[in-house]
Design a protein around this motif. Structure first.
Motif, short mmCIF file in Angstrom:
data_model
loop_
_atom_site.label_atom_id
_atom_site.label_comp_id
_atom_site.label_asym_id
_atom_site.label_seq_id
_atom_site.Cartn_x
_atom_site.Cartn_y
_atom_site.Cartn_z
N SER A 78 -10.15 -20.68 136.54
CA SER A 78 -11.20 -21.68 136.78
C SER A 78 -11.40 -21.96 138.26
O SER A 78 -12.48 -22.35 138.68
N ALA A 79 -10.34 -21.75 139.06
CA ALA A 79 -10.44 -22.02 140.50
C ALA A 79 -10.97 -20.84 141.31
O ALA A 79 -11.05 -20.91 142.54
N CYS A 80 -11.34 -19.76 140.63
CA CYS A 80 -11.80 -18.55 141.32
C CYS A 80 -13.05 -18.83 142.14
O CYS A 80 -13.99 -19.46 141.66
N GLN A 81 -13.07 -18.33 143.38
CA GLN A 81 -14.20 -18.56 144.29
C GLN A 81 -15.05 -17.31 144.49
O GLN A 81 -15.94 -17.30 145.34
N ALA A 82 -14.80 -16.27 143.72
CA ALA A 82 -15.59 -15.03 143.86
C ALA A 82 -17.05 -15.30 143.53
O ALA A 82 -17.37 -16.09 142.64
N LEU A 83 -17.93 -14.63 144.24
CA LEU A 83 -19.37 -14.84 144.04
C LEU A 83 -19.85 -14.29 142.71
O LEU A 83 -20.84 -14.77 142.15
N THR A 84 -19.16 -13.28 142.19
CA THR A 84 -19.55 -12.68 140.91
C THR A 84 -18.31 -12.25 140.14
O THR A 84 -17.33 -11.79 140.75
N PRO A 85 -18.34 -12.38 138.80
CA PRO A 85 -17.21 -11.91 137.99
C PRO A 85 -17.29 -10.41 137.68
O PRO A 85 -16.41 -9.87 137.02
N VAL A 86 -18.33 -9.76 138.12
CA VAL A 86 -18.51 -8.33 137.85
C VAL A 86 -17.71 -7.51 138.87
O VAL A 86 -17.96 -7.58 140.07
N LYS A 87 -16.75 -6.78 138.37
CA LYS A 87 -15.89 -5.94 139.19
C LYS A 87 -15.75 -4.57 138.55
O LYS A 87 -16.05 -4.39 137.36
N THR A 88 -15.28 -3.61 139.34
CA THR A 88 -15.05 -2.26 138.82
C THR A 88 -13.57 -1.96 138.84
O THR A 88 -12.92 -2.02 139.89
N LEU A 89 -13.04 -1.65 137.67
CA LEU A 89 -11.64 -1.24 137.54
C LEU A 89 -11.63 0.28 137.41
O LEU A 89 -12.16 0.84 136.43
N TYR A 90 -11.06 0.96 138.39
CA TYR A 90 -11.12 2.42 138.42
C TYR A 90 -10.08 3.06 137.49
O TYR A 90 -10.35 4.08 136.86
N HIS A 91 -8.90 2.48 137.44
CA HIS A 91 -7.92 3.00 136.50
C HIS A 91 -6.81 1.99 136.25
O HIS A 91 -6.55 1.12 137.07
N VAL A 92 -6.17 2.14 135.08
CA VAL A 92 -4.96 1.41 134.73
C VAL A 92 -3.96 2.44 134.22
O VAL A 92 -4.25 3.15 133.26
N HIS A 93 -2.82 2.54 134.88
CA HIS A 93 -1.77 3.47 134.46
C HIS A 93 -0.55 2.67 134.02
O HIS A 93 -0.12 1.74 134.72
N ILE A 94 0.02 3.03 132.89
CA ILE A 94 1.20 2.34 132.36
C ILE A 94 2.33 3.36 132.24
O ILE A 94 2.18 4.39 131.57
N HIS A 95 3.44 3.08 132.92
CA HIS A 95 4.58 3.98 132.92
C HIS A 95 5.80 3.25 132.37
O HIS A 95 6.01 2.07 132.67
N ARG A 96 6.62 3.95 131.63
CA ARG A 96 7.86 3.40 131.11
C ARG A 96 9.04 4.10 131.75
O ARG A 96 9.12 5.33 131.77
N ARG A 97 9.96 3.31 132.31
CA ARG A 97 11.17 3.87 132.90
C ARG A 97 12.34 3.54 131.99
O ARG A 97 12.73 2.37 131.88
N PRO A 98 12.92 4.52 131.30
CA PRO A 98 13.98 4.24 130.32
C PRO A 98 15.20 3.61 130.95
O PRO A 98 15.55 3.89 132.11
N GLY A 99 15.85 2.77 130.19
CA GLY A 99 17.13 2.22 130.57
C GLY A 99 18.23 2.85 129.72
O GLY A 99 18.04 3.91 129.13
N ARG A 100 19.36 2.21 129.63
CA ARG A 100 20.47 2.75 128.86
C ARG A 100 20.35 2.31 127.40
O ARG A 100 20.18 1.12 127.13
N PRO A 101 20.47 3.24 126.45
CA PRO A 101 20.35 2.87 125.05
C PRO A 101 21.43 1.89 124.61
O PRO A 101 22.55 1.92 125.13
N VAL A 102 21.08 1.04 123.66
CA VAL A 102 22.07 0.14 123.06
C VAL A 102 22.88 0.95 122.06
O VAL A 102 22.34 1.55 121.14
N GLU A 103 24.21 0.97 122.22
CA GLU A 103 25.06 1.80 121.39
C GLU A 103 25.97 0.99 120.48
O GLU A 103 26.72 1.55 119.68
N ASP A 104 25.94 -0.32 120.61
CA ASP A 104 26.81 -1.17 119.82
C ASP A 104 26.27 -1.28 118.40
O ASP A 104 25.27 -1.93 118.14
N GLY A 105 26.95 -0.62 117.44
CA GLY A 105 26.48 -0.62 116.07
C GLY A 105 26.51 -1.98 115.42
O GLY A 105 25.88 -2.21 114.39
N ARG A 106 27.24 -2.91 116.02
CA ARG A 106 27.33 -4.25 115.45
C ARG A 106 26.18 -5.14 115.90
O ARG A 106 26.05 -6.27 115.46
N ALA A 107 25.37 -4.66 116.84
CA ALA A 107 24.28 -5.48 117.39
C ALA A 107 23.27 -5.82 116.31
O ALA A 107 23.06 -5.06 115.35
#
Length: 277
Positions: A158-187
């Motif tokens: 609501s506080a945005c001061q941009a003259l127009t809400p029209v913008k161009t989004l050229y790309h969105v990239h989503i990457h996943r970086r794996p961590g260590r698997p959960v190995e505790d069978g009791r979890a």
């Protein structure tokens, strides 16, 4: 002469980039350091203002000065007077026609999310957090609905001061970086997924106030299965902030910097790009 600087910072201790009279800001800290370095007041203009808690991988600023120093001197000298969570990464002499904001062709943001049953500790303030498993395919499908020129009013604060809400989004990239698997069978199997980091990269001609954080709120709802990917198109078409998800935390948001034409000879990245998950 006119100088351009590339500046990186952790935003957690600051009320955003822009100078304010009663709270600490990144701009105030930088200008104070510059003034001490050249023994004269300096006013900077930046490529893109960041909000409280938002970080900068490569904010670009320019300013005019009578001080004639080598480029490396601007880096080492100014950093001497800066707090440890702000650092000048590079300095360049530029023509008077260069303007850090007006000459930027594109702007880039990165959001880093920790997916884990346990909240962040060492990364506190540096990543967003979700405790449910995220669906990569669903988030990517939703993100691609935002690519192109659109009215982004649904993601506009609501506080945005941009003259127009029209913008161009050229790309969105989503990457996943794996961590260590959960190995505790009791979890508890409801929470025993593999912890990992997610990196969301956005590039556009310009962004509205809170636009990335509002988009992130929607993407994470979709990623957690709370909404289908098609919901993103409905939110976009509504052109109403009420249609979107709540604004997500600023903790994992990084201004990755502007993109300039090659005629200016400015760096495109800093070492922080490679450190970020």
């Amino acid at each position: 002469m006119r100088m351009a600087l590339g500046v990186s910072y952790q935003g957690r201790a600051y009320a955003g980039w822009q100078s304010q009279p009663t709270v600490p800001t990144v701009q105030d800290a930088l200008e104070k350091a510059l003034a001490r370095f050249v023994d004269s007041p300096i006013v900077t203009l930046c490529a893109g203002r960041t909000d409280a808690g938002v970080h900068g991988l490569m904010q670009v600023v320019h300013f005019d000065t009578h001080a004639d120093r080598p480029d490396f001197s601007w880096v080492r000298g100014v950093n001497t007077f800066l707090p440890s969570d702000i650092a000048v990464q590079w300095a360049r002499h530029v023509p008077q026609s260069f303007h850090s904001r007006a000459c930027a062709l594109r702007r880039r943001y990165v959001y880093v999310v920790l997916q884990s049953p346990v909240r962040p500790s060492l990364e506190a303030g540096a990543v967003g957090w979700v405790f449910r498993k995220l669906d990569h395919e669903a988030m990517d499908k939703a993100a691609q609905l935002l690519v192109g020129e659109h009215d982004f009013s649904s993601f506009r604060a609501s506080a945005c001061q941009a003259l127009t809400p029209v913008k161009t989004l050229y790309h969105v990239h989503i990457h996943r970086r794996p961590g260590r698997p959960v190995e505790d069978g009791r979890a508890d199997t409801r929470h025993s997924f593999e912890p990992c980091y997610w990196r969301f990269e956005f590039e556009g001609n310009a962004f509205l106030h809170h636009m990335i954080r509002n988009i992130m709120g929607c993407l994470l709802m979709i990623g957690q299965g709370l909404k289908p990917p098609e919901w993103m198109a409905q939110v976009l078409a509504a052109r109403s902030r009420d249609a979107a998800a709540p604004t997500f935390s600023p903790d994992g948001l990084y201004f990755a910097g502007p993109v300039y034409g090659p005629q200016w000879g400015l760096p495109e990245r800093t070492p922080a790009y490679d450190w970020l998950p």
